[in-house]
Design an enzyme around this catalytic site. Structure first.
Site, PDB file in Angstrom:
ATOM      1  N   CYS A  80       0.867  -1.062  -0.033  1.00 25.35           N
ATOM      2  CA  CYS A  80      -0.053  -0.007   0.171  1.00 25.35           C
ATOM      3  C   CYS A  80       0.786   1.438  -0.067  1.00 25.35           C
ATOM      4  O   CYS A  80       1.656   1.533   1.209  1.00 25.35           O
ATOM      5  CB  CYS A  80      -0.799  -0.019   1.238  1.00 25.35           C
ATOM      6  SG  CYS A  80      -1.769   1.530   1.546  1.00 25.35           S
ATOM      7  N   CYS A  83       0.379   3.701   2.879  1.00 24.41           N
ATOM      8  CA  CYS A  83       0.570   3.164   4.243  1.00 24.41           C
ATOM      9  C   CYS A  83       1.914   3.620   4.453  1.00 24.41           C
ATOM     10  O   CYS A  83       2.392   3.736   5.517  1.00 24.41           O
ATOM     11  CB  CYS A  83       0.278   1.749   4.031  1.00 24.41           C
ATOM     12  SG  CYS A  83      -1.400   1.218   4.101  1.00 24.41           S
TER      13      CYS A  83
END
Length: 156
Positions: A80, A83
């Site tokens: 991600c 993230c």
């Protein structure tokens, strides 16, 4: 005879390092080393990595240390992009607020049961724990100021 190019050697070196260097874990870990290369920052970062028998024990231990009544848990996935950006923010906040707040990072790909138990469905997700219970959460990317404001409101 095989010919090795510098780029092939670099690729081999990076793949070997990849086997030994996994994502940063602040507090909760199942044996990953305490360093990570941040491609976006272009630097190696360090974190305290410790093993705990369970996630709940991690939250309790991190919360009790130095009288911290708030533990911020960053649930992330290695694939991600947001993230990784959020991880940089969390690392900065962990450095700035280490005296009053505990920080934990959980790789949801490695700890699927923990992510499922806390109903983590979007990434990144920050959960705020007090006395071992979730009191609030932020789902999705948030700025450093937004997170700091949330932490300060919960520390009162």
């Amino acid at each position: 005879m095989y010919r090795t190019t510098p780029s092939l050697l670099l690729l081999l070196l990076l793949s070997v390092l990849g086997a030994f260097w996994s994502p940063v874990a602040l507090g909760f870990s199942v044996g990953s080393p305490a360093a990570k290369f941040s491609a976006r920052r272009g630097v190696w970062t360090r974190a305290t990595v410790r093993k705990f028998p369970s996630f709940e024990k991690c939250i309790e231990t991190v919360g009790v240390e130095n009288g911290k009544n708030l533990v911020v848990v960053d649930f992330y996935a290695t694939w991600c992009g947001p993230c990784e950006d959020m991880g940089v923010i969390i690392e900065d906040l962990a450095t700035e607020m280490q005296e009053s707040v505990g920080f934990v990072k959980v790789d949801t790909d490695k700890h699927v049961g923990v992510a499922s138990r806390y109903q983590i469905e979007g990434f990144p997700t920050l959960c705020f724990f007090q006395d071992g219970k979730t009191v609030d959460r932020i789902v999705g990317m948030a700025s450093k100021d937004e997170i700091a404001k949330k932490i300060k409101s919960l520390c009162v």
